[in-house]
Design a protein around this motif. Structure first.
Motif, mmCIF file in Angstrom:
data_model
loop_
_atom_site.group_PDB
_atom_site.id
_atom_site.type_symbol
_atom_site.label_atom_id
_atom_site.label_comp_id
_atom_site.label_asym_id
_atom_site.label_seq_id
_atom_site.Cartn_x
_atom_site.Cartn_y
_atom_site.Cartn_z
ATOM 1 N N ASP A 1 -70.515 46.691 40.566
ATOM 2 C CA ASP A 1 -70.839 47.707 39.568
ATOM 3 C C ASP A 1 -69.700 48.719 39.398
ATOM 4 O O ASP A 1 -69.195 49.275 40.371
ATOM 5 C CB ASP A 1 -72.118 48.429 39.996
ATOM 6 N N GLY A 2 -69.279 48.907 38.142
ATOM 7 C CA GLY A 2 -68.259 49.896 37.825
ATOM 8 C C GLY A 2 -66.829 49.422 37.967
ATOM 9 O O GLY A 2 -65.891 50.169 37.648
ATOM 10 N N GLU A 3 -66.626 48.184 38.406
ATOM 11 C CA GLU A 3 -65.271 47.709 38.691
ATOM 12 C C GLU A 3 -64.574 47.130 37.464
ATOM 13 O O GLU A 3 -65.210 46.637 36.523
ATOM 14 C CB GLU A 3 -65.302 46.654 39.795
ATOM 15 N N ILE A 4 -63.240 47.189 37.498
ATOM 16 C CA ILE A 4 -62.360 46.597 36.485
ATOM 17 C C ILE A 4 -61.683 45.386 37.105
ATOM 18 O O ILE A 4 -61.256 45.435 38.268
ATOM 19 C CB ILE A 4 -61.296 47.614 36.025
ATOM 20 N N TYR A 5 -61.575 44.305 36.327
ATOM 21 C CA TYR A 5 -60.931 43.086 36.826
ATOM 22 C C TYR A 5 -59.888 42.593 35.828
ATOM 23 O O TYR A 5 -60.194 42.367 34.657
ATOM 24 C CB TYR A 5 -61.973 41.984 37.061
ATOM 25 N N ASN A 6 -58.661 42.434 36.293
ATOM 26 C CA ASN A 6 -57.612 41.806 35.491
ATOM 27 C C ASN A 6 -57.762 40.291 35.538
ATOM 28 O O ASN A 6 -58.042 39.726 36.603
ATOM 29 C CB ASN A 6 -56.226 42.167 36.027
ATOM 30 N N ILE A 7 -57.557 39.644 34.390
ATOM 31 C CA ILE A 7 -57.662 38.189 34.303
ATOM 32 C C ILE A 7 -56.366 37.645 33.714
ATOM 33 O O ILE A 7 -56.039 37.918 32.557
ATOM 34 C CB ILE A 7 -58.847 37.761 33.414
ATOM 35 N N GLY A 8 -55.622 36.900 34.510
ATOM 36 C CA GLY A 8 -54.349 36.346 34.054
ATOM 37 C C GLY A 8 -54.230 34.878 34.389
ATOM 38 O O GLY A 8 -54.946 34.355 35.255
ATOM 39 N N GLY A 9 -53.310 34.200 33.708
ATOM 40 C CA GLY A 9 -53.151 32.767 33.887
ATOM 41 C C GLY A 9 -51.989 32.356 34.753
ATOM 42 O O GLY A 9 -51.743 31.167 34.954
ATOM 43 N N ASN A 10 -51.207 33.348 35.254
ATOM 44 C CA ASN A 10 -50.016 33.068 36.076
ATOM 45 C C ASN A 10 -48.998 32.217 35.317
ATOM 46 O O ASN A 10 -48.372 31.322 35.887
ATOM 47 C CB ASN A 10 -50.405 32.368 37.390
ATOM 48 N N ASN A 11 -48.840 32.516 34.032
ATOM 49 C CA ASN A 11 -47.924 31.736 33.179
ATOM 50 C C ASN A 11 -47.065 32.670 32.329
ATOM 51 O O ASN A 11 -47.347 32.877 31.154
ATOM 52 C CB ASN A 11 -48.709 30.801 32.248
ATOM 53 N N GLU A 12 -46.024 33.236 32.914
ATOM 54 C CA GLU A 12 -45.123 34.102 32.144
ATOM 55 C C GLU A 12 -44.154 33.245 31.337
ATOM 56 O O GLU A 12 -43.417 32.420 31.892
ATOM 57 C CB GLU A 12 -44.336 35.027 33.069
ATOM 58 N N LYS A 13 -44.161 33.453 30.016
ATOM 59 C CA LYS A 13 -43.279 32.697 29.125
ATOM 60 C C LYS A 13 -42.739 33.643 28.052
ATOM 61 O O LYS A 13 -43.438 34.541 27.591
ATOM 62 C CB LYS A 13 -44.038 31.555 28.431
ATOM 63 N N TRP B 1 -62.556 33.575 41.750
ATOM 64 C CA TRP B 1 -62.147 32.873 40.528
ATOM 65 C C TRP B 1 -60.662 32.544 40.577
ATOM 66 O O TRP B 1 -59.863 33.290 41.169
ATOM 67 C CB TRP B 1 -62.428 33.736 39.300
ATOM 68 N N ALA B 2 -60.281 31.454 39.939
ATOM 69 C CA ALA B 2 -58.862 31.117 39.766
ATOM 70 C C ALA B 2 -58.715 30.288 38.496
ATOM 71 O O ALA B 2 -59.620 29.527 38.141
ATOM 72 C CB ALA B 2 -58.337 30.329 40.958
ATOM 73 N N PRO B 3 -57.583 30.436 37.765
ATOM 74 C CA PRO B 3 -57.383 29.613 36.568
ATOM 75 C C PRO B 3 -57.257 28.142 36.929
ATOM 76 O O PRO B 3 -56.658 27.788 37.948
ATOM 77 C CB PRO B 3 -56.077 30.165 35.974
ATOM 78 N N ALA B 4 -57.835 27.301 36.078
ATOM 79 C CA ALA B 4 -57.818 25.859 36.331
ATOM 80 C C ALA B 4 -56.685 25.150 35.596
ATOM 81 O O ALA B 4 -56.215 24.100 36.026
ATOM 82 C CB ALA B 4 -59.158 25.252 35.924
ATOM 83 N N TYR B 5 -56.241 25.730 34.458
ATOM 84 C CA TYR B 5 -55.245 25.069 33.621
ATOM 85 C C TYR B 5 -53.820 25.425 34.027
ATOM 86 O O TYR B 5 -53.516 26.594 34.287
ATOM 87 C CB TYR B 5 -55.414 25.501 32.162
ATOM 88 N N THR B 6 -52.939 24.421 34.076
ATOM 89 C CA THR B 6 -51.506 24.704 34.039
ATOM 90 C C THR B 6 -51.134 24.950 32.585
ATOM 91 O O THR B 6 -51.838 24.509 31.668
ATOM 92 C CB THR B 6 -50.674 23.541 34.584
ATOM 93 N N PHE B 7 -50.044 25.667 32.359
ATOM 94 C CA PHE B 7 -49.648 25.952 30.983
ATOM 95 C C PHE B 7 -49.315 24.665 30.230
ATOM 96 O O PHE B 7 -49.651 24.520 29.047
ATOM 97 C CB PHE B 7 -48.440 26.894 30.961
ATOM 98 N N GLU B 8 -48.701 23.735 30.916
ATOM 99 C CA GLU B 8 -48.279 22.486 30.268
ATOM 100 C C GLU B 8 -49.483 21.681 29.776
ATOM 101 O O GLU B 8 -49.514 21.222 28.626
ATOM 102 C CB GLU B 8 -47.437 21.654 31.246
ATOM 103 N N GLU B 9 -50.493 21.522 30.624
ATOM 104 C CA GLU B 9 -51.662 20.743 30.195
ATOM 105 C C GLU B 9 -52.478 21.514 29.164
ATOM 106 O O GLU B 9 -53.037 20.924 28.228
ATOM 107 C CB GLU B 9 -52.521 20.347 31.390
ATOM 108 N N GLY B 10 -52.531 22.844 29.299
ATOM 109 C CA GLY B 10 -53.253 23.657 28.333
ATOM 110 C C GLY B 10 -52.624 23.590 26.953
ATOM 111 O O GLY B 10 -53.327 23.481 25.938
ATOM 112 N N MET B 11 -51.288 23.635 26.890
ATOM 113 C CA MET B 11 -50.598 23.565 25.600
ATOM 114 C C MET B 11 -50.722 22.176 24.977
ATOM 115 O O MET B 11 -50.888 22.051 23.764
ATOM 116 C CB MET B 11 -49.123 23.939 25.770
ATOM 117 N N LYS B 12 -50.652 21.149 25.812
ATOM 118 C CA LYS B 12 -50.811 19.787 25.294
ATOM 119 C C LYS B 12 -52.181 19.635 24.637
ATOM 120 O O LYS B 12 -52.299 19.120 23.515
ATOM 121 C CB LYS B 12 -50.648 18.783 26.430
#
Length: 349
Positions: free
Chosen positions: A250-262, A308-319
């Motif tokens: 309750d009351g918390e903030i969560y950042n959500i990122g994909g670990n894909n700096e481009k 939680w953790a992202p499931a997609y790599t950038f390469e497969e996500g873009m494809k």
């Protein structure tokens, strides 16, 4: 059955989230409220319109009476607020609509939720709420401003927005926080990095470049194209929101990122290569005012605390994304031609 109000559910992320929730949680009824601006498209939800646990209502979140009626009729227990004007370029041209929708609209939703969820709404000192209620504000990493060549955004950083869009989102976040601190409302705020994937409005970078490539049009790149973003597949974003909805403190903030700096130019060249086009299509254009140079998300809080953790790599996500747009050219055409808006005017206005 728990009734969840999803605002902005005909947009890119909202529609993907509704699909995710209907697939994963049959015990919920989703009430989708969207005013159907240029970015709201009911074609994004084709195939689920007649689902028993789904209901669409055309409404503006600034319309206090309409929102009140929706809470009364559907006994709303959860709000997931995606509804927002979100395109930076448009915010530079028309800041007022961003301020009224993103700030006042959020405040209307909060006020209505407080009225229906508080155990004793007439007692201003009461901070008790009905069990299981939650207000989840969907925000953006742009509220933090820009980074230098190193470092990452963390939840405790000050908000330093640089565009009318990001300023309006930062303001909405602060109002949500204030309703938690002042009234005790159960809330969470999520701040995501740049999303990509199916159903994204084609003025955004990735679908714009894919569509222009398909049609051999110029690929407009701001400045030198070296702006850096952390890219997050929309399916990963939806699973993260689902996680916060069920596990967020309750009351918390969560950042959500994909670990894909481009860099932007990397992405443009990847699309060109995948579609077998020429880099001669690239056209460098004057940079937009207040263009942040680099964003990067530290998502260690949501990964370590909520699992939680992202499931997609950038390469497969873009494809997968490029293939989706290649297979859905009619969807793109209907938006670019404006046919979908004419349909809405006929059906809903």
């Amino acid at each position: 059955m728990k009734n969840i109000l999803v605002t902005g559910g005909a947009g890119f992320i909202g529609s993907n989230f509704i699909r995710h929730m209907l697939e994963k949680h049959q015990e919920y009824k989703i009430i989708n409220v969207d005013v159907l601006t240029y970015a709201g498209n009911l074609e994004n939800l084709k195939g689920i319109a007649n689902e028993q646990n789904y209901k669409f209502i055309k409404a503006d979140i600034r319309d206090r009476k309409k929102i009140d009626d929706i809470f009364t009729t559907y006994n709303i227990t959860t709000v997931v607020n995606f509804a927002a004007e979100s395109h930076v370029d448009r915010s530079i041209e028309e800041p007022e609509v961003f301020l009224t929708t993103n700030i006042i609209g959020t405040q209307v939703l909060l006020d209505t939720a407080k009225k229906y969820w508080k155990v004793n709404p007439d007692d201003k000192y009461c901070k008790q709420y009905k069990p299981g209620v939650k207000f989840l504000q969907i925000s953006t990493d742009e509220v933090y401003g820009a980074l230098g060549s190193t470092g990452m955004f963390v939840e405790a950083m000050p908000l330093l927005p640089n565009s009318p869009y990001s300023a309006s989102k930062a303001s909405a976040d602060l109002i949500v926080r204030a309703y938690h601190e002042t009234y005790g409302m159960p809330v969470n705020i999520t701040r995501c990095s740049n999303n990509y994937g199916p159903y994204q409005f084609p003025e955004k970078l990735i679908p714009l470049m894919i569509n222009n490539c398909i049609n051999n049009k110029d690929l407009p790149v701001y400045g030198d194209g070296m702006q850096v973003r952390d890219w997050l597949h929309v399916s990963d974003h939806c699973s993260a929101i689902d996680t916060v909805l069920h596990k967020g403190a309750d009351g918390e903030i969560y950042n959500i990122g994909g670990n894909n700096e481009k860099t932007n130019i990397e992405i443009v060249k990847l699309i060109i290569k995948t579609l077998g086009k020429s880099e001669e299509l690239i056209k460098y254009v004057k940079d937009r005012p207040g263009h942040d140079r680099r964003y990067a998300i530290d998502n260690s809080k949501i990964t370590s605390q909520l699992g939680w953790a992202p499931a997609y790599t950038f390469e497969e996500g873009m494809k997968e994304t490029i293939e989706w747009y290649l297979n859905n050219t009619d969807w793109i055409y209907n938006i670019v031609s404006g046919d979908y808006q004419m349909y809405y005017m006929k059906m809903y206005d």
